[in-house]
Design an enzyme around this catalytic site. Structure first.
Site, PDB file in Angstrom:
ATOM      1  N   LYS A 106      -5.379  71.097 -62.295  1.00 32.03           N
ATOM      2  CA  LYS A 106      -5.670  70.473 -60.992  1.00 32.03           C
ATOM      3  C   LYS A 106      -7.142  70.575 -60.607  1.00 32.03           C
ATOM      4  O   LYS A 106      -7.698  69.636 -60.037  1.00 32.03           O
ATOM      5  CB  LYS A 106      -4.802  71.076 -59.898  1.00 32.03           C
ATOM      6  CG  LYS A 106      -5.017  72.552 -59.774  1.00 32.03           C
ATOM      7  CD  LYS A 106      -3.984  73.258 -58.963  1.00 32.03           C
ATOM      8  CE  LYS A 106      -4.080  74.728 -59.218  1.00 32.03           C
ATOM      9  NZ  LYS A 106      -3.153  75.221 -60.214  1.00 32.03           N
ATOM     10  N   GLY A 135       4.043  71.846 -59.499  1.00 30.06           N
ATOM     11  CA  GLY A 135       4.881  72.328 -60.604  1.00 30.06           C
ATOM     12  C   GLY A 135       5.887  71.321 -61.105  1.00 30.06           C
ATOM     13  O   GLY A 135       5.541  70.237 -61.572  1.00 30.06           O
ATOM     14  N   LYS A 206      -5.130  69.842 -54.988  1.00 27.83           N
ATOM     15  CA  LYS A 206      -3.911  69.026 -55.073  1.00 27.83           C
ATOM     16  C   LYS A 206      -3.975  67.868 -54.070  1.00 27.83           C
ATOM     17  O   LYS A 206      -3.558  66.742 -54.379  1.00 27.83           O
ATOM     18  CB  LYS A 206      -2.678  69.907 -54.820  1.00 27.83           C
ATOM     19  CG  LYS A 206      -2.463  70.915 -55.950  1.00 27.83           C
ATOM     20  CD  LYS A 206      -1.499  72.019 -55.559  1.00 27.83           C
ATOM     21  CE  LYS A 206      -1.267  73.003 -56.698  1.00 27.83           C
ATOM     22  NZ  LYS A 206      -0.518  74.200 -56.293  1.00 27.83           N
TER      23      LYS A 206
HETATM   24  N1  HSE Z   1      -1.020  79.284 -57.239  1.00 31.23           N
HETATM   25  C1  HSE Z   1      -0.275  78.080 -57.027  1.00 31.23           C
HETATM   26  C2  HSE Z   1       0.736  78.314 -55.917  1.00 31.23           C
HETATM   27  C3  HSE Z   1       0.500  77.613 -58.216  1.00 31.23           C
HETATM   28  O1  HSE Z   1       0.847  79.405 -55.375  1.00 31.23           O
HETATM   29  O2  HSE Z   1       1.412  77.378 -55.564  1.00 31.23           O
HETATM   30  C4  HSE Z   1      -0.337  76.850 -59.165  1.00 31.23           C
HETATM   31  O3  HSE Z   1      -0.851  75.695 -58.583  1.00 31.23           O
END
Ligand code: HSE
Length: 432
Positions: A106, A135, A206
């Site tokens: 990302k 995810g 994101k």
């Molecule tokens: N660290 C991210 C989260 C997951 O806590 O959603 C990977 O993008």
């Protein structure tokens, strides 16, 4: 079915990469049937070659990722190492040497997606990245393909599981921020250095990816207004509760009402308990998409972790392999609208402001005047005198919709009033 296998190079064999390799092996028959040819792991680039990797032929392990992507016989490179370099160079080199790419990166896509898209197009390859956002939740493909005939106006979601876990603990268990962060760390949700999550960098990357795809325009990381959750207090959660709300770290991408610009932002916000995002608990993710013809859609599920992220990678791998066999490519960059990204000051929303004020005649009127002077209309006011007799009162103001710049001007002016002893918190109110 073709008997000659498609060759896959895996860059990175950590939590996600090892799960990708495992599923490729255990589901080899199904994957071959779905693709129309077997897929074979042809090489795995790692940093620590001596580490034992169950189920992976040690002969496939290499520390030379560059040589692996340059081999010339690789059909698909799966990049799960993350970060900007060497990932960017490895991906563009892979395109040059005949491979398509599936990436979960990302940060790279948000920072320099344009370079990757251009390289893929130049060489007639695919760039797929479902795993980069939320995810296992199918989100990139629905936006790029299923909704390609519609007009998306808004994407609103919880795209970071770690911060959702922390805010959920603060809400349901009454934990303070530090206590909730410690619990997230102990359970393996938060990294040893939680900055990327708690300061909103992960969610902002994101948001940039989602906004670019949703609105067919380029949105970079720097275009996304970002605030993390480190300043959220138990008092904010309690205040939200009194309003029938909870607090979530939201990524919000919107097309302006006149359709001529877009905005992208990440910040904590109060949302009503009746909103479906309010019931997204623990480390789950959920994203609301509002499109002109489709109406409201909600995507929900696990947004992180080895298996869920591997699921998204494998889905992309199947799609890219099918394209290879058909000598076709999937969708590339779509940025034809070239809509500008407006600054945060132009975002219009509602606000919840907590002030500590002098408890004496005329103060409420003074405060109300400042709001009026900046064109910010007040919806509700709640005041409570302090029991400790220090002559102060807690004043909570909730506004109607107003531009962010007008609210900032209001708060700046309030801070200058002698009767305003402090601005305890400012939080946007969304989802109504
Ligand atoms: N660290 C991210 C989260 C997951 O806590 O959603 C990977 O993008």
């Amino acid at each position: 079915m073709r008997t000659r296998p498609l060759k896959v190079a895996l860059l990175g064999c950590g939590v996600v990469g090892s799960e990708v390799a495992r599923i490729m092996t255990t589901h080899a028959g199904d994957l071959a049937a779905r693709i129309g040819a077997p897929v074979e792991l042809a090489g795995v680039a790692v940093r620590r070659p001596s580490k034992v990797r169950e189920g992976i032929d040690p002969a496939l392990i290499t520390t030379d990722a560059t040589a692996l992507v340059k081999r010339g016989d690789i059909d698909v490179v799966v990049e799960v190492i993350g970060g900007i370099e060497p990932a960017r160079t490895l991906i563009t080199t892979a395109f040059e040497h005949g491979a398509s790419v599936v990436s979960a990166n990302k940060a790279l896509l948000a920072e320099d997606g344009a370079t990757l898209y251009a390289a893929a197009e130049r060489h007639g390859r695919d760039l797929y990245f479902e795993a980069a956002v939320a995810g296992a939740i199918p989100l990139i493909r629905p936006l790029r393909e299923s909704l390609a005939g519609d007009k998306v106006n808004r994407v609103l979601g919880i795209v970071n599981g770690t911060t959702n876990f922390i805010l959920d603990r603060m809400d349901t268990a009454g934990a303070g921020y530090s206590e909730a962060l410690d619990e997230a760390t102990a359970l393996g949700y938060a990294e040893a250095d939680p900055t990327a999550d708690v300061e909103g960098f992960d969610a902002a990357a994101k948001a940039a990816i989602l906004a670019g795809i949703a609105f067919h325009t380029r949105v970079g990381l720097d275009d996304v207004h970002r605030e993390g959750i480190t300043e959220v207090t138990s008092a904010d959660l309690a205040s939200a509760k009194r309003m029938g709300c909870t607090v979530k770290l939201l990524a919000i991408c919107e097309r302006a009402a006149d359709g001529r610009s877009v905005t992208a932002r990440v910040h904590p916000a109060m949302i009503p308990l009746s909103h479906p995002l309010a019931s997204v608990r623990e480390a789950y993710n959920a994203v609301f998409v509002e499109a002109e013809a489709a109406g409201q859609l909600m995507f929900y599920g696990p947004g992180a972790g080895g298996s869920p992220t591997a699921s998204a990678v494998l889905g992309d791998l199947v799609a890219v392999c099918r394209n290879k066999l058909n000598e076709a490519t999937g969708p590339g960059e779509s940025a034809y609208t070239q809509l500008p990204v407006s600054p945060m000051g132009e975002v219009v929303t509602r606000y919840h402001i907590s002030l500590d004020v002098a408890d004496k005649p005329g103060v409420l009127a003074q405060v109300a005047t400042v709001f009026a002077e900046h064109g910010v209309s007040i919806d509700t006011v709640r005041q409570k005198g302090r029991q400790d007799g220090n002559g102060e009162a807690a004043l909570v103001v909730v506004t109607h919709r107003a531009p962010d710049a007008a609210l900032s001007g209001t708060v700046e002016a309030l801070r200058k009033l002698d009767t305003v002893r402090g601005v305890a918190s400012i939080m946007r109110v969304e989802g109504e």
